[in-house]
Design a protein around this motif. Structure first.
Motif: not given
Ligand code: NAP
Length: 277
Positions: A10-11, A17-25, A40-48, A66-68
């Motif tokens: 995953x990424x 939400x905007x990442x193109x990586x899931x479509x590519x892989x 896609x994995x939306x992960x905050x800094x505190x959860x990383x 990816x960012x950040x």
């Protein structure tokens, strides 16, 4: 050894939400008929840290970052590649069977592979490269250009001290050029690279006079939304070979996919179309 039935990758980013990586892989998984998934994995800094350390137990074999989180992830990994150390950031994680987390940086590889595919005649050793920008992407690109044998890198950044800091870190092959005089550096350039976010949808335009740009200079922009940035359009109108930034994103995914799923994937027009849809 615990081999997961369905290898997952995953990424990790925020937002994602905007990442193109899931479509590519997912495209590659389907194309090569491989068992696996990429999410896609939306992960905050505190959860990383917690998320990354839990992922191997959940069947993940690796991840893109990816960012950040590209810098923070360096503190979480057990092993860092030489490239990740040099760049100071990682974008690819491999969860090894022994439980260790290996971090690599494939952005420079992605940049060079895209450039070589889009401008096969370009010879790294033939002359200087002008690099605009001194952010995270520029670091990976400067390391890759120096590695490829580019004799001199003329570096211009709006905030000059950031360019000076890169020169101190990466050596005298870098010459810092004032941002407002970047156009004059183009005269002898063998390559022009935009690594700033200027020209991206929603961002200001890159205002750079191309009067000194020779048609023999290869021009590449790592911004890929839009695919044809005003810089690429203006350079093409002057007769330059231009290379868009989408290929950098696609090629940087190759080493991770190969390590996770055991198949070296191809970057071609069909993939580009699938990602652009
Ligand atoms: P970053 O670390 O935030 O760096 C941004 C760079 O853009 C800095 O050099 C910054 O200059 C410059 N900049 C921003 N606004 C500016 C303005 N108004 N005028 C002049 N310069 C300005 O970002 P990054 O991670 O390096 O990414 C940069 C761009 O590359 C983004 O658009 C990103 O989407 C794209 N990118 C593409 C790929 C790909 O695979 N194609 C990979 C990575 C990144 P200052 O230092 O003066 O602020």
């Amino acid at each position: 050894m615990n081999v997961p039935a369905i290898p997952l990758a995953g990424v990790i980013g925020f937002p994602i939400g905007q990442s193109a990586s899931p479509r590519m892989h997912k495209y590659w998984l389907a194309r090569y008929g491989l068992v696996g998934d990429y999410v896609p994995l939306e992960v905050s800094e505190s959860q990383l840290r917690n998320v990354i350390q839990t992922m191997p137990q959940m069947g993940f074999v690796g991840a893109n970052v990816t960012i950040p989180h590209k810098t923070a992830v360096m503190q979480i990994a057990d092993h860092l590649s030489d490239r990740a150390i040099l760049v100071g950031a990682a974008n690819t994680l491999i969860f090894r069977p022994d439980g260790k987390i290996h971090a690599d940086n494939t952005d420079g590889y992605g940049f060079m592979s895209n450039l070589r595919q889009g401008a096969p005649h370009w010879n790294a050793k033939s002359g200087p490269a002008v690099v605009l920008g001194a952010g995270g992407a520029a670091r990976a690109i400067i390391v890759a250009l120096a590695d490829a044998g580019v004799p001199q890198i003329l570096l211009a950044n709006r905030t000059r001290p950031k360019a000076e800091a890169l020169r101190s870190e990466f050596g005298t092959r870098i010459k810092v050029v004032d941002w407002v005089q970047a156009n004059t550096a183009l005269e002898d350039a063998n390559l022009l690279v935009n690594t700033t976010s200027l020209g991206m949808i929603g961002q200001p335009e890159l205002r750079l006079s191309l009067d000194y740009l020779s048609p023999s200079t290869v021009v590449t922009d790592i911004v890929y939304k839009p695919l044809r940035t005003p810089l690429l359009e203006h350079a093409a109108a002057r007769g330059c070979v231009t290379v868009d930034g989408l290929g950098m994103l696609l090629h940087q995914g190759v080493p991770g996919f190969e390590r996770w799923f055991g198949q070296r994937p191809e970057v071609d027009d069909a993939l580009r179309q699938a990602v652009l849809e």
